[in-house]
Design an enzyme around this catalytic site. Structure first.
Site, PDB file in Angstrom:
ATOM      1  N   LYS A  38       0.886  -1.139   0.089  1.00 15.70           N
ATOM      2  CA  LYS A  38      -0.004   0.101   0.115  1.00 15.70           C
ATOM      3  C   LYS A  38       0.845   1.282   0.029  1.00 15.70           C
ATOM      4  O   LYS A  38       2.006   1.326   0.264  1.00 15.70           O
ATOM      5  CB  LYS A  38      -0.989  -0.116   1.254  1.00 15.70           C
ATOM      6  CG  LYS A  38      -2.223  -1.145   1.000  1.00 15.70           C
ATOM      7  CD  LYS A  38      -3.266  -0.933   2.200  1.00 15.70           C
ATOM      8  CE  LYS A  38      -4.263  -1.870   1.328  1.00 15.70           C
ATOM      9  NZ  LYS A  38      -5.499  -2.189   2.308  1.00 15.70           N
TER      10      LYS A  38
ATOM     11  N   ARG B 229      -3.713 -10.111   4.755  1.00 18.06           N
ATOM     12  CA  ARG B 229      -4.109 -10.190   3.227  1.00 18.06           C
ATOM     13  C   ARG B 229      -2.800  -9.650   2.477  1.00 18.06           C
ATOM     14  O   ARG B 229      -2.155  -8.596   2.886  1.00 18.06           O
ATOM     15  CB  ARG B 229      -5.249  -9.454   2.928  1.00 18.06           C
ATOM     16  CG  ARG B 229      -5.616  -9.093   1.783  1.00 18.06           C
ATOM     17  CD  ARG B 229      -6.721  -8.366   1.495  1.00 18.06           C
ATOM     18  NE  ARG B 229      -7.481  -8.057   0.300  1.00 18.06           N
ATOM     19  CZ  ARG B 229      -6.999  -7.351  -0.929  1.00 18.06           C
ATOM     20  NH1 ARG B 229      -5.845  -6.577  -0.570  1.00 18.06           N
ATOM     21  NH2 ARG B 229      -7.667  -7.487  -1.781  1.00 18.06           N
TER      22      ARG B 229
HETATM   23  C1  PT1 Z   1      -8.072  -4.627   3.124  1.00 22.22           C
HETATM   24  C2  PT1 Z   1      -8.356  -4.614   1.479  1.00 22.22           C
HETATM   25  C3  PT1 Z   1      -9.355  -5.261   1.169  1.00 22.22           C
HETATM   26  N1  PT1 Z   1      -7.602  -3.951   0.849  1.00 22.22           N
HETATM   27  C4  PT1 Z   1      -9.788  -6.154   3.509  1.00 22.22           C
HETATM   28  N2  PT1 Z   1     -10.127  -6.220   2.192  1.00 22.22           N
HETATM   29  C5  PT1 Z   1      -7.949  -3.657  -0.691  1.00 22.22           C
HETATM   30  N3  PT1 Z   1     -10.408  -6.893   4.196  1.00 22.22           N
HETATM   31  C6  PT1 Z   1      -8.952  -4.684  -1.032  1.00 22.22           C
HETATM   32  C7  PT1 Z   1      -2.930   2.219  -1.230  1.00 22.22           C
HETATM   33  O1  PT1 Z   1      -2.983   3.071  -0.127  1.00 22.22           O
HETATM   34  O2  PT1 Z   1      -6.983  -3.714   3.561  1.00 22.22           O
HETATM   35  N4  PT1 Z   1      -8.933  -5.376   3.892  1.00 22.22           N
HETATM   36  N5  PT1 Z   1      -9.655  -5.397  -0.086  1.00 22.22           N
HETATM   37  C8  PT1 Z   1      -7.298  -2.867  -1.397  1.00 22.22           C
HETATM   38  N6  PT1 Z   1      -7.424  -1.486  -1.153  1.00 22.22           N
HETATM   39  C9  PT1 Z   1      -6.247  -0.547  -1.317  1.00 22.22           C
HETATM   40  C10 PT1 Z   1      -6.304   0.499  -0.451  1.00 22.22           C
HETATM   41  C11 PT1 Z   1      -5.171  -0.758  -2.124  1.00 22.22           C
HETATM   42  C12 PT1 Z   1      -5.403   1.317  -0.260  1.00 22.22           C
HETATM   43  C13 PT1 Z   1      -4.179   0.123  -2.121  1.00 22.22           C
HETATM   44  C14 PT1 Z   1      -4.323   1.410  -1.170  1.00 22.22           C
HETATM   45  O3  PT1 Z   1      -2.056   2.084  -1.913  1.00 22.22           O
END
Ligand code: PT1
Length: 287
Positions: free
Chosen positions: A230, A264
């Protein structure tokens, strides 16, 4: 002595006595980290998905998170019909074939219903079942759920996130969503919680939540966390997407040490080894 939690759903069970890896399977043309490798011409490339899924399980993933809607910052919503077409064939192809719990990463009631019918084992909703009909669909499926905190929505959530006290606000939100799920008939033992790293949070907010994982674990539900690749890593280190694995491993270990039960992750081989070190120390009585 407290007994270790066990996650049960769709005829499978998984001990959470040691931290587990959830491998990410993005069925989108625009995933933030793996840019549509499992997607071709408007649909999942099922051969590629099966190959990747089996590799992740062989590498140590206990769960696979199947998502058809990108929720990274700035992502646009996906029409429900499109999301259904992306993920349901994948659940059908993997159910009964790979030795892992299949998690469906969706907020859509129609996707939740169809994925449950196709053999999914867990519902992972970044909107914590707040979309109309989602709570009812999840409860009717009988599957366990992961409730995540997000401030705002993916398209705008990183535009100036604000909290009074980020840990208290996230904790209060998760408590409220647990109460709503319990009232809808979802068992307490079928609820996982997730602070939602990167979802409407600054670097400081994310670090406060990481430090506070023991307090969130005390809510009594297993914690799932997603920090892999992230952008907080980019903000702290200036690393591009494909340079973020070492920091992601450190964040996985720090999370597990603070009580997270499911991590994850994109890099399953490496994350599995890192968490095996946490488990070895814990089993030796070291933590
Ligand atoms: C998570 C999650 C998810 N993240 C759960 N499901 C994502 N339960 C998708 C960035 O800042 O943490 N928990 N499903 C992906 N989402 C992101 C959010 C991807 C922020 C990248 C960022 O780069």
């Amino acid at each position: 002595m407290t007994t270790a939690p066990v996650l049960r759903g769709g005829g499978r069970s998984l001990s959470l006595a040691r931290p587990r890896v959830m491998g990410v399977l993005n069925i989108t043309p625009d995933s933030f980290s793996d840019g549509g490798q499992l997607y071709r011409a408007g649909a999942a490339d099922l051969d590629a998905v099966l190959y990747r899924a089996e590799a992740m399980v062989a590498a140590g993933a206990s769960l696979l998170d199947i998502g058809g809607e990108s929720t990274r910052p700035g992502a646009e919503p996906v029409p429900e019909g499109e999301e259904l077409a992306r993920v349901v064939p994948v659940v059908e192809a993997l159910a009964g074939r790979v030795d892992a719990m299949l998690s469906i990463d969706s907020s859509s009631p129609a996707v939740i219903r169809a994925a449950a019918a196709a053999g999914a084992h867990l519902i992972n909703d970044v909107r914590a079942l707040r979309r109309p009909g989602a709570l009812e669909a999840a409860a009717a499926s009988g599957l366990p759920v992961c409730l995540m905190h997000m401030q705002g929505s993916p398209d705008t959530m990183q535009a100036g996130p604000r909290y009074g006290d980020v840990v208290a606000d996230v904790e209060a939100f998760l408590r409220e969503r647990v109460a709503v799920c319990r009232a809808a008939g979802i068992d307490a033992g079928s609820i996982l919680l997730d602070p939602g790293f990167g979802f409407g949070k600054t670097v400081a907010h994310n670090l406060s939540l990481l430090a506070a994982l023991p307090r969130l674990a005390a809510l009594g539900h297993p914690l799932l966390v997603g920090l892999s690749r992230k952008s907080l890593i980019a903000k702290l280190l200036g690393r591009s997407i494909d340079e973020r694995m070492p920091a992601s491993l450190a964040l996985a270990v720090l999370s597990a040490e603070r009580g997270a039960r499911i991590i994850r992750a994109h890099d399953v081989v490496e994350t599995t080894d890192a968490l095996a070190m946490v488990a070895a120390l814990a089993e030796a009585g070291g933590a």
